[in-house]
Scaffold this active site. Sequence first.
Site, PDB file in Angstrom:
ATOM      1  CG  ASN A  11      27.864   3.928 -94.277  1.00 15.37           C
ATOM      2  OD1 ASN A  11      28.841   4.126 -95.003  1.00 15.37           O
ATOM      3  ND2 ASN A  11      26.622   3.986 -94.721  1.00 15.37           N
ATOM      4  CD1 TRP A  12      33.679   5.620 -90.902  1.00 18.55           C
ATOM      5  CD2 TRP A  12      35.677   5.665 -91.910  1.00 18.55           C
ATOM      6  NE1 TRP A  12      34.636   5.404 -89.938  1.00 18.55           N
ATOM      7  CE2 TRP A  12      35.871   5.435 -90.534  1.00 18.55           C
ATOM      8  CE3 TRP A  12      36.793   5.714 -92.737  1.00 18.55           C
ATOM      9  CZ2 TRP A  12      37.139   5.278 -89.966  1.00 18.55           C
ATOM     10  CZ3 TRP A  12      38.067   5.550 -92.182  1.00 18.55           C
ATOM     11  CH2 TRP A  12      38.226   5.337 -90.808  1.00 18.55           C
ATOM     12  CE  LYS A  13      25.772   7.517 -94.095  1.00 18.17           C
ATOM     13  NZ  LYS A  13      24.525   8.208 -93.874  1.00 18.17           N
ATOM     14  CG  HIS A 100      22.934   3.238 -96.944  1.00 20.95           C
ATOM     15  ND1 HIS A 100      22.535   4.521 -97.204  1.00 20.95           N
ATOM     16  CD2 HIS A 100      23.233   3.188 -95.624  1.00 20.95           C
ATOM     17  CE1 HIS A 100      22.595   5.220 -96.074  1.00 20.95           C
ATOM     18  NE2 HIS A 100      23.020   4.434 -95.105  1.00 20.95           N
ATOM     19  CD  GLU A 170      20.716   2.454 -91.975  1.00 25.10           C
ATOM     20  OE1 GLU A 170      21.471   2.821 -91.077  1.00 25.10           O
ATOM     21  OE2 GLU A 170      20.892   2.766 -93.161  1.00 25.10           O
ATOM     22  CB  SER A 218      19.679  10.099 -85.784  1.00 25.60           C
ATOM     23  OG  SER A 218      19.453  10.887 -86.933  1.00 25.60           O
ATOM     24  N   GLY A 239      26.301   6.228 -88.817  1.00 22.53           N
ATOM     25  CA  GLY A 239      26.809   7.112 -89.856  1.00 22.53           C
ATOM     26  C   GLY A 239      27.663   8.216 -89.247  1.00 22.53           C
TER      27      GLY A 239
END
Length: 270
Positions: A11-13, A100, A170, A218, A239
Site C-alpha cells: 500500500n503506497w498510500k 483501510h 490490521e 509495521s 505500508g
Amino acid sequence: MKPKKILVIANWKMTPNTLVEAKAKMAVIKRGVDKLKMTETIICPPFPFIATLSQMAGGPKGKIKIGAQDISKFESGAHTGEISAVMLKSAGVSHIIVGHSERRAIGEDTSLIAQKLQKVLAAGMIGIVCVGEAERDNDAEYLTVIKNQLKEVLIYTSRQQFANLVIAYEPLWAVNNSQNIAITAHEIHQIVILIRKYLKDNWGESIASIVKIVYGGSVTPDNAQDLVHNGDVDGLLVGRAGWQPEGLKSICQSLNIEKKKPKIKLKKKK
Ligand code: PGA
C-alpha cells in the site's frame, strides 16, 4: 496440490509525489520479484499512477498485479470526484482495498465499506477488506469488535463472491506505528483462528477455507517471515516498508519459500 502463493500487498498510500518516481520504483521492484515463484506481489499506488504502472506490469496477466487503495460506492454518473470499480478494472486494476483504517479515520463507516466491497466483488475483482481493533483490552472485547466488523462488512457478500475475498487483519495500534511495533505471530494466529471460525459458523467449512487472510501493521523485512509462517496468514499488507523498492524486494524474497505450519501450537480450550 500446488502450494499457495503468499500475497505481498504494498500500500503506497499518498506516495511517491511524482509519476517519474513511481515508474522508477516499479522498475526496480519488477526486476526484484520477477523470478520469485512463491509470492504474488500486488502494488497499490495512488490513482494517478495506476494506468502507467499497470502497463509497466504487463496488465492484469502480468507478474505484478496492480491494486487500488479505495473506490466509490457508486457505479457511474453524477458523482464528482468519485472513481468506480469498473473504471479501475479498465485501467488494469485487479485488487481493491476497502475499509483501510486511514479511511475509517476520515469518516468511513462499516455500512459504506460494505457497499464499496460489494461494488468490487460485483465487478469480478478481488476485494481486500480491512478489519482490526483500535486497542486491546484485558476482557478480550476486541474479539467482539473484530467479529462485529466482519458481520457488518460482509453483509452483502454472496457465497460465490467469497473466492475473491481477502480479509486484512490490521490492528490499528500496529498500523503506521512510529516504533514499528508489530503484533506477535502468536497473536495473529489467534485472530486467524477467530476469523476462520466466524466464517465457518456463518457460511460453512468450504468458504472458511477459501478466504485469504493477510496481516498488516509495521511489517518489515525482518519480521515478515515469522509473521506469515507462525501467524498462519496467507500474506501481508505492507505500508511504509514497501515504499522503498529495496524493502519490498527483501520482504518478497524472504517469503519466497513454501509456507510451513506455524511453530507455535495453540492450546485447545477444554
Ligand atoms: P505500515 O502500514 O506497514 O506502515 O504500518 C500498514 C497499512 O497501513 O496497511
